[in-house]
Design an enzyme around this catalytic site. Sequence first.
Site, short mmCIF file in Angstrom:
data_model
loop_
_atom_site.label_atom_id
_atom_site.label_comp_id
_atom_site.label_asym_id
_atom_site.label_seq_id
_atom_site.Cartn_x
_atom_site.Cartn_y
_atom_site.Cartn_z
N SER A 86 0.82 -1.20 0.00
CA SER A 86 0.00 0.00 0.00
C SER A 86 0.86 1.26 0.00
O SER A 86 1.70 1.45 -0.88
CB SER A 86 -0.97 -0.03 1.19
OG SER A 86 -1.92 1.00 1.10
N ASP A 209 -10.42 -4.17 -5.44
CA ASP A 209 -9.80 -3.40 -4.36
C ASP A 209 -10.37 -1.98 -4.39
O ASP A 209 -10.12 -1.21 -5.31
CB ASP A 209 -8.28 -3.37 -4.55
CG ASP A 209 -7.55 -2.65 -3.42
OD1 ASP A 209 -8.20 -2.07 -2.54
OD2 ASP A 209 -6.30 -2.67 -3.43
N HIS A 237 -7.44 -5.26 -0.17
CA HIS A 237 -6.23 -4.48 -0.34
C HIS A 237 -5.01 -5.12 0.32
O HIS A 237 -3.96 -4.52 0.38
CB HIS A 237 -6.49 -3.09 0.28
CG HIS A 237 -5.48 -2.05 -0.02
ND1 HIS A 237 -5.20 -1.59 -1.29
CD2 HIS A 237 -4.66 -1.34 0.81
CE1 HIS A 237 -4.28 -0.65 -1.23
NE2 HIS A 237 -3.92 -0.48 0.03
#
Length: 266
Positions: A86, A209, A237
């Site tokens: 991320s 996502d 995610h």
Amino acid sequence: MQIIGSGEQTLLMAHGFGCDQNMWRFLIPSLETHFRIVLFDYVGSGHSTISAYSSRRYSQLSGYSQDLIEICDALQLRNITFIGHSVSCMIGLMASIARPELFSSLTMVCPSPCFLNQPPDYMGGFDRQDLEELISLMDKNYIGWANYLAPLVIGTANKEAFLDELTGSFCSTDPIIAKNFAKATFFEDHRNLLIQTPLPCLILQSSNDILAPVRVGQYMNQNISNSELHIIDAHGHCLHMTNPTDISAKIKDFVSLDRETQFNGK
């Protein structure tokens, strides 16, 4: 910080917002026999030393990027494979541009260079007002914020245990630290950095996502010259938690190819 596994190539694994190094544990069994693995918690996350936290330093992702560089220098690491989840994908990218000799390649798990919609050319997934309301919720009802965000991050199709773990991780983070990190995560725009790295880059995106849609991975693939994109058939995610077999296999293939390329001098 932990250093585990064996192998000539070092993997430096950096967790995402609201998480900690423990969330990489699903990948470790298949990777530790092939690689030396460095795990750590960002200051303010996991079991890090909270007294080392500086609101000024960590109000921007550059503060976390400097942490990566300092870890590499302290451990005398060079030519590492960086693996980020991320927001850490951009943190690692920033570090690799500042100190390219430290890195041989980048692996990005569910990355996004900008979570904000910037019409008409870029749609990161969120309007500014939506994110401002999310940050405001952290002040009004921190537990409610955690209970709202965690299902969006982990994906409702995945195990309840994953949701519980992520919610607990959010709730255990100091609210002031979490808010500071959240603002840096969701409001900074690093699209301009994508064209600046010559390093090989593996982009692993989830097919479903909410935080980083497939179009974001495609945008990154188009703007990072030496990159390859793989869309994993998954929800959420956190592919390193929900789809570890797929992710570890992609990492091993990518790192092996990268090292072969280096060896051949291509």
